[in-house]
Design an enzyme around this catalytic site. Structure first.
Site, mmCIF file in Angstrom:
data_model
loop_
_atom_site.group_PDB
_atom_site.id
_atom_site.type_symbol
_atom_site.label_atom_id
_atom_site.label_comp_id
_atom_site.label_asym_id
_atom_site.label_seq_id
_atom_site.Cartn_x
_atom_site.Cartn_y
_atom_site.Cartn_z
ATOM 1 C CG HIS A 94 -11.458 4.808 14.297
ATOM 2 N ND1 HIS A 94 -10.230 4.359 13.862
ATOM 3 C CD2 HIS A 94 -11.510 6.118 13.948
ATOM 4 C CE1 HIS A 94 -9.584 5.339 13.280
ATOM 5 N NE2 HIS A 94 -10.329 6.416 13.320
ATOM 6 C CD GLU A 137 -0.341 -5.527 -2.510
ATOM 7 O OE1 GLU A 137 -1.193 -4.631 -2.480
ATOM 8 O OE2 GLU A 137 0.116 -6.062 -1.469
ATOM 9 C CB THR A 140 1.304 7.127 14.264
ATOM 10 O OG1 THR A 140 0.563 7.526 13.114
ATOM 11 C CG2 THR A 140 2.481 8.080 14.445
ATOM 12 N N GLY A 163 0.807 -1.214 0.000
ATOM 13 C CA GLY A 163 0.000 0.000 0.000
ATOM 14 C C GLY A 163 0.836 1.259 0.000
ATOM 15 C CG ASN A 164 -1.288 5.019 0.119
ATOM 16 O OD1 ASN A 164 -1.219 5.059 -1.101
ATOM 17 N ND2 ASN A 164 -2.421 5.193 0.766
ATOM 18 C CB ALA A 201 -3.773 -11.828 -4.117
#
Length: 428
Positions: A237, A61, A168, A36-37, A59
């Protein structure tokens, strides 16, 4: 050639000049996990200086990423990955390889996990047969209970490794062309990180600071339990989702507009958030009372976390609700919604529940159970979440549901007493 010290003014001490033989080529092999990013940014940044591999177990990727990176078009002269830094400078680099082969863990000096927290266990299990002593394994971010999960998956090897839990990600970033170009939008000034065992802190944090550069400053947190309990996602959240969509607040019918998530926090939701945050603090104080000198200062209240993290971005920070309502970083952000019947219905299987409850709140609730700390608010929120997700975590007041193995609760790795927890967490 005359030695330069001959021309030094008198009174200036002659510097010690090491012989050239003292220098050497210091090789470092980095393995970045994910696609990802953050994984693409980290891979591009580190590959500019070090032998860097990227691995994705998702998968195909890895194969797709390699194809995108190498498949230059007639108008595209960039070979490899192009990273635009937040300074405006551009770095072009090529990783040594992009693969799905976990045996590469045996080559790595540093392993960076930049994958969703629910996937951490999969990577730990895959690396276990190959990982070598002394390897630094860093999770960005670790979420809650990352060190416990790591120790359980690495078994007898855990004591020879250094686990680093980051609170983070170091950057706000995104790929602008998947597999080929990425951009760092901004870099945090500081981030907290803890190392288990603590004796490896100096070495591990120095290496990671070197990888990241001058910014962000990696600030040592006393322990990974503090990182786990500090995790704001486990409170914000699930708490906001419960506060808006529980039976007490929603009639189950579609809404005409998408409600605001953070700016829409009302008095009821603030009460839920304060209840969750307060119970986290009860857990902290209980641990500190049982282990003299143990420091959980970084596991602050949610309101204090906002004051620390968003200073200057809140028009009114006098209360938790107003800190969220008036935060400029949150303008216009809505609840996750799906179009339905001419309106909108909440996505109650979104990651705010599907990830932050199993890998966040379940850890803290499980630890509270071991410590015999009451958690009435957590119980309400977890019960709500498990019903939304079709899962079973909390049964008859115990973290003993059928889906506990897929959570970060201590019970998921066979911990059923506080003594067992302290031992695995390396808490004296």
């Amino acid at each position: 050639q005359e030695p330069f010290s001959k021309h030094q003014p008198s009174g200036i001490p002659r510097p010690h000049v090491r012989a050239m033989g003292d220098e050497k080529k210091n090789g470092l092999t980095v393995l970045v996990c994910g696609g990802g990013n953050a994984a693409q940014v980290a891979t591009s940044m580190f590959a500019a200086r070090y032998d860097t591999y990227a691995i994705s177990l998702y998968a195909d990727e890895a194969a797709k990423w390699k194809t995108h990176m190498q498949g230059s078009r007639w108008h595209d002269k960039v070979d490899g990955m192009e990273l635009t830094l937040d300074t405006g400078r551009t770095v072009v680099s090529t990783p040594t390889d992009i693969t799905n082969d976990p045996s590469l863990a045996g080559k790595a000096d540093v392993i960076i996990l930049a994958v969703p927290s629910f996937a951490h266990g999969q990577y730990f299990e895959a690396f276990y047969p190959y990982i070598k002593p002394g390897t630094i394994v860093a999770c960005m971010p670790a979420r809650s209970g990352g060190d416990i999960l790591f120790a359980s998956k690495m078994k007898e090897k855990a004591d020879s490794l250094a686990f680093v839990g980051f609170e983070t990600l170091p950057w706000a970033c995104r790929f602008t062309e998947w597999g080929k170009r990425a951009t760092i939008l901004g870099t945090k000034g500081q981030i907290l990180a803890a190392v288990t065992p603590e004796s490896q802190s100096t070495r591990a944090l120095a290496v990671l600071q070197g990888l990241l550069g001058v910014f962000p400053e990696v600030v040592k947190s006393p322990n990974n339990l503090g990182i786990s309990l500090r995790n704001p996602g486990q409170v914000i959240h699930p708490g906001v989702m419960y506060g808006r969509w529980c039976a007490e607040k929603w009639d189950g019918k579609p809404l005409a507009e998408k409600p605001l998530f953070y700016q829409g926090v009302d008095d009821f939701t603030e009460g839920v958030l304060l209840g969750l945050s307060g119970e986290v603090q009860d857990v902290c104080r209980k641990v500190e009372s049982m282990v003299p000198g143990f420091d959980l200062k970084d596991a602050c209240t949610l309101h204090q976390w906002y004051l620390d993290s968003y200073k200057g971005q809140m028009a009114d920070d006098s209360t938790l609700k107003l800190s969220m309502n008036t935060n400029s970083a949150y303008i216009g952000l809505t609840h996750p919604m799906n179009a339905a019947d001419g309106g909108f219905m909440p996505d109650l299987k979104y990651r705010y529940l599907a990830e932050d409850v199993p890998t966040g709140l379940c850890f803290t609730r499980g630890l509270a159970e071991l410590l015999e700390v009451p958690t009435p608010t957590m119980d309400k929120v977890i019960s709500f979440a498990q019903e939304c997700l079709g899962k079973s975590f909390l049964v008859d007041g115990k973290m003993a549901g059928a889906d506990i193995p897929a959570t970060r609760a201590p019970q998921s790795v066979g911990i059923h007493t506080k003594e067992e927890f302290f031992k695995m967490a390396k808490i004296a």
